[in-house]
Design a protein around this motif. Structure first.
Motif, mmCIF file in Angstrom:
data_model
loop_
_atom_site.group_PDB
_atom_site.id
_atom_site.type_symbol
_atom_site.label_atom_id
_atom_site.label_comp_id
_atom_site.label_asym_id
_atom_site.label_seq_id
_atom_site.Cartn_x
_atom_site.Cartn_y
_atom_site.Cartn_z
ATOM 1 N N TYR A 531 91.126 40.982 154.368
ATOM 2 C CA TYR A 531 91.799 41.694 155.738
ATOM 3 C C TYR A 531 91.575 40.580 156.592
ATOM 4 C CZ TYR A 531 92.784 43.915 159.722
ATOM 5 O OH TYR A 531 93.363 44.359 160.864
ATOM 6 N N ARG A 537 96.931 42.236 158.253
ATOM 7 C CA ARG A 537 97.388 42.197 156.844
ATOM 8 C C ARG A 537 96.420 41.962 155.668
ATOM 9 N NH1 ARG A 537 103.067 42.036 156.335
ATOM 10 N NH2 ARG A 537 103.135 41.381 154.070
ATOM 11 N N SER A 550 96.528 48.877 155.416
ATOM 12 C CA SER A 550 96.810 50.385 155.198
ATOM 13 C C SER A 550 95.461 51.054 154.828
ATOM 14 C CB SER A 550 97.991 50.633 154.067
ATOM 15 O OG SER A 550 97.870 51.953 154.031
ATOM 16 N N SER A 551 94.993 51.991 155.155
ATOM 17 C CA SER A 551 93.824 52.953 154.683
ATOM 18 C C SER A 551 94.402 53.856 153.645
ATOM 19 C CB SER A 551 93.499 53.728 156.027
ATOM 20 O OG SER A 551 94.108 54.718 156.404
ATOM 21 N N VAL A 552 95.604 53.718 153.331
ATOM 22 C CA VAL A 552 96.034 54.639 152.118
ATOM 23 C C VAL A 552 95.949 53.954 150.714
ATOM 24 C CG1 VAL A 552 97.945 55.884 151.107
ATOM 25 C CG2 VAL A 552 97.688 55.910 153.238
ATOM 26 N N ASN A 559 94.002 58.697 151.584
ATOM 27 C CA ASN A 559 93.653 58.242 152.623
ATOM 28 C C ASN A 559 92.108 57.627 153.050
ATOM 29 O OD1 ASN A 559 93.979 56.926 155.509
ATOM 30 N ND2 ASN A 559 94.025 58.898 156.667
#
Length: 813
Positions: A531, A537, A550-552, A559
């Motif tokens: 990260y 990104r 993203s945390s998904v 999530n």
């Protein structure tokens, strides 16, 4: 008839050699060894670039094609470099042309460009059979009436660039194709004017006479200069040429670097007794007229640079040239500044951060004898210097001296070759020499010069080791201990500077799902994503692939993705919270990607514009900042426990070098090392800066496990998109190796590990396997490996597998 032996571009390794070509009578005076040519090659006689390696009076070939064109007025490569190219080909398993091309700057290289025109014999029946796109191409070329470059055709017509379409039209007889050699970048020239007749022989107007009189007085001048001094326009110059009074010609211009005009100041270098002993020994070797290799081993801050600059002074007095190599672009600005102050503009610089034009101009300055000292990174070893009197490789242990691309040469090996050819001294310098170099010095193969004390009043820094298993963390920080925080805070409050090493870039270095335990990996490589907070990104550090943060979880949709680990960006963020008033500079690949960014950032830090510099290993070596009195190592455990036989050596070197950045001036320094294994022997020895004890420990380990210097390593690599075929190719190569050792190469002693996947088994959709061979790097062994590469290269089963061999790579993983 004369014949030329030509190394041809894109020749396949399986049958590569210097091919025989006839030299047409009209090209005999132009065709010289070291010049580039275009030649017809292969069954199709398609034009390719080549380099002449020799001119002979005979050939054993029954049918020889003729050289098409000579591209250079004067040879680009002299006898030394041509012989060096053959030497590199033999030792790195590359083609002869690849070896020669590596010696030339990018800007001077040519490329073959295909241009197309409509065939004069085209018939209406042929046109009728064409599809709409092909008819459009024919119509466009008819209107142009000249040869047009392939990409220019598609661009003008707004079509997708598809060279195969044009080649198919050539085969149909609709188009004709011409291949021409085009320079990547042309020579920079200026339009000049010179008189060709006496004033009374032509009739001139008042303005023409005024310009002609000035031209006669100075002999020759650029059109721009003439217009400036006379106040006249270029039209007057054109009239002089039209009337036959003068002529235009182009004169090559070489842009000089900013430092070229500096005079330099050779003040006497004050040497300690220990330094003078080393200088006198090295001077004798440099003046002996015999090839030799010496290792200058001295603790950090011991003044190795002062010693070898004194030797440079001695060599320059004899009129010879000097090559000085540094491992990182980041070290070049400091080295350049130091050398400019002493030697002025008599310097040329070679490194990858220069523009193509700048690289070409620097190469020409050396080629023309306008620079006596060449400073640069790995590519400087190929500088076209004549009469070399000394080659210096600073921080000789660094892996950046080994090329990872074809040709896979080691700059130290190339430097040894050039030192032997020029009968001069090769000086290797380091505070932490490679195990191989120090072993060679201990055995007497290299001369050894040692500096045991820091220069002047400077002393080695006090080192504190922090056990991160039990240490208290700074408030709000996950990576910085209270001890390190207090040291940084104290240093900042006292107006001193600090350096922090964290050998991972990015913010978080690891992302995984708490729900399904899936690690977020690059879809094109077998490596986890990192990260980066700067662009928010997740990025792959191998192929460059990136996706938004993203945390998904992409696997289960929950999530529940958690981010952990820390890189330079994370440490920068934590420090900004801990010391909000401190000015923080980050040095890593992300922050130094801009032009001259290394130089600008290091200069800013040197001027005191920043209080703390955070960086990867680029901040650990060779830098000299007297106001830096604290160095912190955030974490070194990952490198320490790498699955590479050099991991202990690299960790010791990195720790020793970064600790050595502290307390290099009059102020005492301190170093704080954070680790999960403070009891580790390597950390203890690095803290003591005890290289001799480290060497004794490491050399016993290398001997017991049979690793360099007790053997050479050859890695045979296999890459391809089909993993099954790649594995099969690796096993087939092992079988060939077994067969050769049992028959034709009986008696060749080797130990083979593998085949096995590389540590990163897939990069950019290509799977990677390798064989690791412990061997002796002899001509016989290399011949055996060459035969295996040739057999693999001609086996149709492995047509989509790339097979290569690399002797003594930096890492075998």
């Amino acid at each position: 008839m004369k014949y030329a032996k030509v190394a041809v571009e894109s020749a396949v390794f399986t049958f590569d050699k210097a091919f025989d070509y006839a030299v047409p009578a009209e090209l005999e005076s132009a065709a010289k060894k070291g010049c580039r040519v275009t030649v017809p090659f292969g069954n199709s006689s398609k034009k390719r670039l080549g380099i002449i390696f020799d001119i002979t009076d005979f050939t054993e070939s029954k049918r020889t094609k003729k050289i098409s064109e000579v591209l250079d007025e004067e040879p680009l490569l002299n006898d030394e470099m041509l012989e060096l190219a053959a030497w590199i080909k033999d030792r790195t398993f590359c083609t002869l042309y690849e070896a020669a091309k590596a010696m030339l700057p990018t800007g001077i290289n040519h490329r073959m460009v295909a241009s197309y025109a409509v065939s004069a014999d085209i018939t209406s029946e042929q046109i009728e059979k064409l599809n709409e796109s092909e008819k459009e191409i024919v119509d466009y070329l008819h209107k142009r009436g000249v040869f047009v470059k392939g990409d220019g055709i598609f661009k003008s017509l707004g079509m997708k660039n598809m060279p195969a379409v044009l080649d198919a039209m050539v085969k149909k007889g609709v188009l004709i194709c011409s291949h021409d050699a085009v320079r990547n970048i042309g020579d920079l020239t200026v339009k000049m004017l010179r008189p060709v007749t006496a004033e009374n022989e032509v009739k001139l107007t008042k303005k023409q006479k005024e310009m002609f009189d000035v031209l006669n007085d100075i002999g020759t001048a650029s059109v721009k200069e003439l217009c400036y001094f006379t106040g006249l326009t270029p039209a007057v110059a054109n009239s002089l040429v039209k009337n036959g009074a003068a002529e235009f010609y182009e004169q090559e211009v070489i842009n000089l670097p900013d430092f070229a005009g500096e005079k330099g100041n050779k003040t006497e270098i004050s040497l300690t007794d220990e330094q003078r002993t080393a200088y006198e020994k090295l001077s004798l070797l440099a003046m002996s007229g015999k090839p030799s290799v010496s290792l200058l081993y001295g603790v950090t801050g011991s003044g190795k640079t002062s010693v070898y600059m004194s030797v440079i002074d001695k060599v320059l007095e004899t009129g010879k040239t000097v090559i000085v190599m540094v491992p990182e672009i980041g070290l070049t600005p400091q080295t350049l500044s130091l050398f400019c102050k002493r030697y002025g503009g008599d310097i040329a610089v070679f490194h990858s951060a220069l523009t193509v034009r700048e690289r070409l101009d620097q190469w020409k300055r050396v080629k023309n004898g306008q620079a006596k000292i060449i400073i640069g990174t790995r590519s400087a070893v190929f500088a076209p210097a004549e009469n070399i009197g000394l080659i210096i490789i600073d921080e000789e242990q660094e892996h950046t001296y080994k090329s990872e691309q074809t040709p896979r040469y080691n700059a130290i090996d190339v430097a040894k070759y050039r030192a032997a050819y020029n009968k001069c001294l090769l000086l290797l310098a380091s505070a932490t020499p490679s195990v191989e170099s120090y072993a060679a010095a201990q055995s007497g193969k290299y001369e050894l010069c040692t500096l045991t004390k820091r220069y002047g009043s400077a002393v080695l820094p006090q080192v504190v080791t922090v056990d991160m298993r039990t240490a208290e963390k700074a408030k709000g920080s996950k990576a910085i201990s209270q001890t390190l925080y207090e040291g940084l805070k104290s240093n900042f409050e006292n107006g001193r500077q600090s350096i922090l090493l964290i050998n991972r870039r990015g913010f978080h270095t690891f992302a995984a799902c708490n729900s399904c335990s899936e690690v977020i990996c690059c879809p094109h490589c077998s490596i986890s994503m990192t990260y980066h907070s700067a662009n928010n990104r997740l990025m792959c550090h191998y192929c460059g692939y990136s996706v938004p943060f993203s945390s998904v979880c992409p696997e289960c949709g929950e999530n529940a993705v958690r981010y952990s680990g820390f890189g330079t960006q994370k440490i920068e963020d934590e420090l900004a919270s801990l010391l909000p008033d401190a000015k923080i500079l980050r040095m890593d690949t992300d922050s130094t990607s801009g032009r001259n960014s290394h130089e600008k950032l290091l200069d800013s830090f040197s001027k005191g514009e920043y209080d703390i510099m955070i960086g990867t290993q680029m901040v650990a070596k060779g830098l000299n900042f007297p106001n830096v009195t604290l160095v912190g190592v955030v974490s070194v455990d990952q490198q320490l426990y790498n699955d590479d036989f050099r991991s202990l050596e690299k960790t010791f070197s990195l720790l020793t070098q970064v600790v050595g950045r502290s307390g290099r001036g009059e102020l005492e320094g301190q170093a704080i090392i954070q680790t999960l294994t403070p009891e580790n022997e390597i950390i203890r020895l690095a803290a003591k800066q005890d290289y001799d004890e480290f060497f004794k420990t490491e050399i016993r380990l290398r001997k017991g496990l049979v690793y360099p210097p007790y053997c050479d390593l050859c890695v045979v690599g296999f890459t391809g998109e089909n993993e099954t075929v790649v594995k099969f190719a690796a096993r087939e190569a092992l079988d060939l190796l077994k067969n050769y050792v049992a028959t034709e190469y009986k008696g060749e002693k080797i130990i083979v590990l593998g085949p096995m996947p590389a540590r990163v088994a897939k990069i950019s959709e290509k799977f990677r396997h390798r064989l690791i061979i412990k061997c002796r790097n002899t001509a016989r062994f290399r011949q055996m490996i060459s035969e295996i590469l040739i057999k693999m290269g001609t086996d149709s089963r492995f047509s989509k597998v790339t097979v290569y061999a690399d002797i003594n790579p930096d890492t075998a993983i």
